[in-house]
Write an enzyme that holds these catalytic residues in place. Structure first.
Site, PDB file in Angstrom:
ATOM      1  N   CYS A  26      39.182 -35.846  31.826  1.00 63.24           N
ATOM      2  CA  CYS A  26      38.384 -37.160  31.415  1.00 63.24           C
ATOM      3  C   CYS A  26      38.040 -36.739  29.912  1.00 63.24           C
ATOM      4  CB  CYS A  26      37.049 -36.798  32.141  1.00 63.24           C
ATOM      5  SG  CYS A  26      35.918 -38.159  31.708  1.00 63.24           S
ATOM      6  N   GLY A  31      48.436 -45.594  36.118  1.00 61.23           N
ATOM      7  CA  GLY A  31      48.338 -45.982  34.948  1.00 61.23           C
ATOM      8  C   GLY A  31      48.854 -47.442  34.613  1.00 61.23           C
ATOM      9  N   LEU A  37      31.360 -40.074  33.948  1.00 61.85           N
ATOM     10  CA  LEU A  37      31.438 -39.503  35.341  1.00 61.85           C
ATOM     11  C   LEU A  37      29.904 -39.117  36.141  1.00 61.85           C
ATOM     12  CD1 LEU A  37      33.794 -36.557  34.551  1.00 61.85           C
ATOM     13  CD2 LEU A  37      34.324 -38.487  36.096  1.00 61.85           C
ATOM     14  N   SER A  94      40.636 -42.652  40.632  1.00 61.48           N
ATOM     15  CA  SER A  94      39.405 -42.297  40.705  1.00 61.48           C
ATOM     16  C   SER A  94      38.426 -42.931  39.674  1.00 61.48           C
ATOM     17  CB  SER A  94      39.396 -40.614  40.516  1.00 61.48           C
ATOM     18  OG  SER A  94      38.024 -40.166  40.379  1.00 61.48           O
TER      19      SER A  94
END
Lengths: 255, 300, 300, 255
Positions: free
Chosen positions: B128, B241, B72, B20
């Site tokens: 986040c 990751g 974001l 994302s």
């Protein structure tokens, strides 16, 4: 699926000032498409450095299939780039972004500051208009002579050793230059001053912005600039420099 | 050869999706990548309203990685539903929607709006590191994670995947807290909080001072956490990751991930996702592996 | 130009030392490096008795880093006092002794034995991720860290530096716990727990399965944690984590470290330490900085 | 401070089997010191790979100032190495470790398995003794011919296509070979068998071990092997392969 990452072969890569380099790259797929003000992403051959380097295109020769980049070797990535010898193959993506809108026939002023000067060279070649070129430097002059074939060149330098002592606005006033359209590229304080100068004189002002990028294609939202109106991507007054720019109309952006 | 996997009760044609925030909603990358080839597109985090994100600079490079503090930025759920879902529905690929919020109410607002949408899975971003309020507060305390997971589950019938932060002492404790609350799956790892200082200018490189570290630099941390979690819970894992190539993706699957997200690699090579899918096929052929499911958690 | 710093009441000729475990007790590297040039040598962790360490393979490479699970093999305090301290006393450099143990008693045993030795500082390793019992148990819980720090302080008059683990949710909480207990300084960061899987052989690369991630990959995490801690406690910091060159070291100092350890870089370039000291001098000259102390914590 | 990291220039680098390469490097400082059984650390030109590659020295020409490495391109680092062209400059550290003790005059058997074979070539050249060479391969044969100038060569292959079908011990028995001293290098199962064979026949057995290394100079304690007696570094029955070895007497090590 129209874009691809392309190998480019370095034809030459030489210093043109104490820290600026001029690199000629053979990469016809990019040369055939590029317009003034666009940039390319360069992927350096160093595994510790992952992100592409966005570098503006200085000159394009579609016939020979070459592009020229003039860049400042200041960070680790561009220093690495400056070390590449003739014949080195690098990966490129481009041409990226939206270039200047060429308003042919309208009296033009091309204003560049420091490492913002290179993209104006191809513009100077292609723009069919009465035009003057104003270049601002801290001290060392580079690339200025190459504009002389296309326009009168006016120089400002902070140290005053060449041209007008001061900035590009000082030079414009000193030489009483005028235009209908400004095409500019350079550091943000310079662009801010040009925006104010140009809009207050009812000029059309096109500014090319710079911001740290990651993807270079508009996906990651790293390189945004503040805009006067709601943008049409995130609807939050943030445009993407890489995708919506790098060239914006001055009234669109908040500097 | 079977590449399809079942993740949270949904079937995906292959285990590869994107992390994302690295891929937008797919529009930009569709110029490079045939989205039909991806197992799923995981979209940029979406909130109940547009978010402007942080000041710039928002990204910088580090050795074998990068820091981001985008914060974001997103157009909010209205535009997302009107523009981004229809765009993605043109393609034969799964849709995993990343959801962000400042508060419980904001998360619930978004998941409720998505409940009647034709999307496959909701990935809840409670990790986040670049948003001041909310978000991470839910992702670093087991109780808070358990609570928000339960609340979200109450408000949607879609499978819910909680995205975990690696910035914790005990990732297993967090995973168990989400599982107990009814999470259908887990995704890990989000970025590791880092900082870069410009030594010449003697200032922070990022406007936000800190940012999230991603890229191959952190891949060994992702493998470790996926392995620990896979061996502690029974819900499936979307691993991520620092995946740069097929071998990196396979490491996460062997450690226990059912699906794998490709993130920073998209910036390094816009074709990374499809190249990784091809690389996995080649590995399976070379090793006479008929079904990719036999690789999931195969290293104990 | 002044390069000397005061750390925990001890003066060192320059801020550069080595990360425990990467440099032995200096004997091997003395073939490459003039130890007299270093601010200090930080020795390999020493316990009250010899430790055999883990099975092999103990190390592997990762992207921009490495994993190690040596497991603190060491000859014990007797040999250390008889052999390693006299070796180091031949040189004009500081001595920071890294101390490890399985239990409170073992730590105390070592620090008591060192109390009448001519060494400068004790660095207490409560954060090694590769030792099954003890060690890390003290380094991931604030209460346990506070307790062991107090106990150690009771048994020595040497300055005590607690070496913190990055594998925690809140590094500041840990730092404050050590400070409250009387620690004279902090060193951070130890390695981040990671794992590597051999995809072709479908097995763990390390015998210990997990290992500690070090190298430039983790440097941004070190900068962040040093910055957070430096702005939360008033005791000085020995910063470390992926320092490869002078700029990396300067980042940690600007973030708030008084001294800096060079670790993995010694393996990549045996001359890293002296090259870093030279690089710092060049930076100071270029920027007209007379005193290196003016750089400590200069970025706020 | 007697050691240093040295630039070596690759003179040639060619495949000698499907995955083994032979690299000749000009690096006189190492060539002038190296003895059979020692190794060099090679630092590859790839910033993502930090650790040096320890590679045994296959041949040394002190007069020409060259060393030859024969290595298997199996991991990412050695694959990278195999891609280097003539003229490429790489950093090296060495010679490192302790080589074989040359027991001249004593009847010798040099036993190599797979990628453990290369260091025996320089040994075969230098060892002044009645000697035989036994080489074990999985399938593909490499380097074997080069031993023929110095000794009789006996081959075992797992697939049986060349020499005796089986391992080196099978070949020794088949050809009824005998010696006072064994010099061996190869995979651990082979070394374990040789140790048992040699010691039970009252031979002097020297084994060269392999283990994953980091520093390569004895500081980091990554590459230890178990030893029969307490070692004199950590006093825990662990010797350092890089510094105390890579060559050990068989009775010293627990395999």
């Amino acid at each position: 699926m129209s874009l691809s990452m392309i190998d480019g072969k370095i034809l030459s890569n030489e210093a043109i000032s104490s820290d600026c380099y001029s690199m000629m790259i053979s990469v016809s797929d990019i040369a055939s498409l590029a317009v003034p003000g666009q940039f390319v992403n360069i992927y350096v051959n160093n595994e510790s450095k992952l992100l592409p380097r966005p570098i503006s295109i200085c000159e394009v020769d579609a016939y020979k299939g070459t592009i020229r980049l003039v860049y400042r070797a200041v960070g680790a990535g561009t220093k690495e780039l400056s070390s590449y010898l003739e014949g080195t193959v690098i990966k490129l993506l481009g041409p990226l972004g939206n270039g200047y809108e060429l308003l042919n026939g309208k009296k033009a002023m091309l204003i560049g500051g420091g490492i913002g000067i290179p993209p104006l060279l191809e513009l100077a070649k292609r723009l069919d208009a009465d035009k003057s070129v104003v270049l601002g430097f801290r001290d060392e002059i580079f690339l200025a002579d190459e504009f002389k074939d296309y326009a009168d060149v006016y120089i400002a330098s902070e140290d005053g050793k060449t041209g007008v002592k001061g900035n590009v606005i000082d030079a414009i006033r000193e030489y009483k230059l005028d235009a209908e359209v400004i095409y500019a590229c350079g550091p943000t304080p310079m662009l801010r001053a040009i925006k104010e100068y140009g809009l207050s004189n009812n000029m059309i002002v096109q500014l090319s912005l710079e911001e740290r990028m990651a993807c270079g294609i508009g996906a990651c939202l790293a390189c945004v600039c503040k805009t006067a109106n709601v943008d049409d991507h995130s609807f939050v007054n943030n445009s993407r420099v890489c995708k919506d720019g790098p060239v914006f109309r001055a009234e669109e952006v908040v500097l | 050869m079977n590449l399809s996997v079942d993740f949270c009760g949904v079937s995906f044609k292959n285990p590869i999706t994107v992390a994302s925030g690295t891929f937008g909603s797919g529009a930009e990358y569709s110029e490079f990548v045939d989205l039909n080839k991806l197992g799923a597109v995981t979209t940029k985090g979406v909130a109940n309203k547009p978010w402007a994100g942080n000041d710039t600079p928002r990204v910088c490079e580090t050795y074998g990685g990068m820091l981001n503090a985008v914060g974001l930025q997103n157009p909010g759920i209205d535009v997302f539903i009107k523009r981004d879902i229809p765009f993605l529905k043109q393609f034969d690929t799964g849709i995993i929607v990343n959801v962000c919020g400042h508060s419980e109410e904001e998360y619930i607002d978004v998941v409720e709006r998505l409940s009647d949408q034709d999307v496959d899975i909701l990935e809840i971003n409670v990790s986040c590191p670049n948003v001041k309020e909310g978000g991470i507060a839910f992702g670093q305390k087991p109780d808070a994670l358990n609570h928000i997971t339960k609340e979200i589950k109450k408000h949607t019938n879609k499978p819910v995947v909680m995205k975990l932060s690696p910035n914790v002492t005990d990732i297993v404790e967090m995973a168990k807290a989400a599982e107990e609350a009814g999470a259908d799956g887990l995704s890990l790892i989000n970025t590791i909080t880092g900082m870069k200082i410009d030594v010449d200018r003697r200032n922070f490189v990022l406007a936000n001072k800190t940012g999230g570290l991603s890229g191959p630099a952190i891949h060994p941390v992702a493998v470790r956490m996926v392995y620990q979690v896979a061996n502690s819970v029974s819900i499936p894992i979307l691993g991520m990751g620092g995946v740069m190539n097929a071998y990196d993706a396979l490491e996460l699957m062997l450690a226990g991930a059912t699906m794998v997200s490709v993130g920073t690699a998209n910036f390094v090579n816009p074709f990374a996702t499809v190249e990784i899918i091809e690389g996995i096929k080649e590995y399976m052929e070379r090793n006479n592996i008929d079904d990719i499911n036999s690789l999931i958690g195969a290293v104990k």
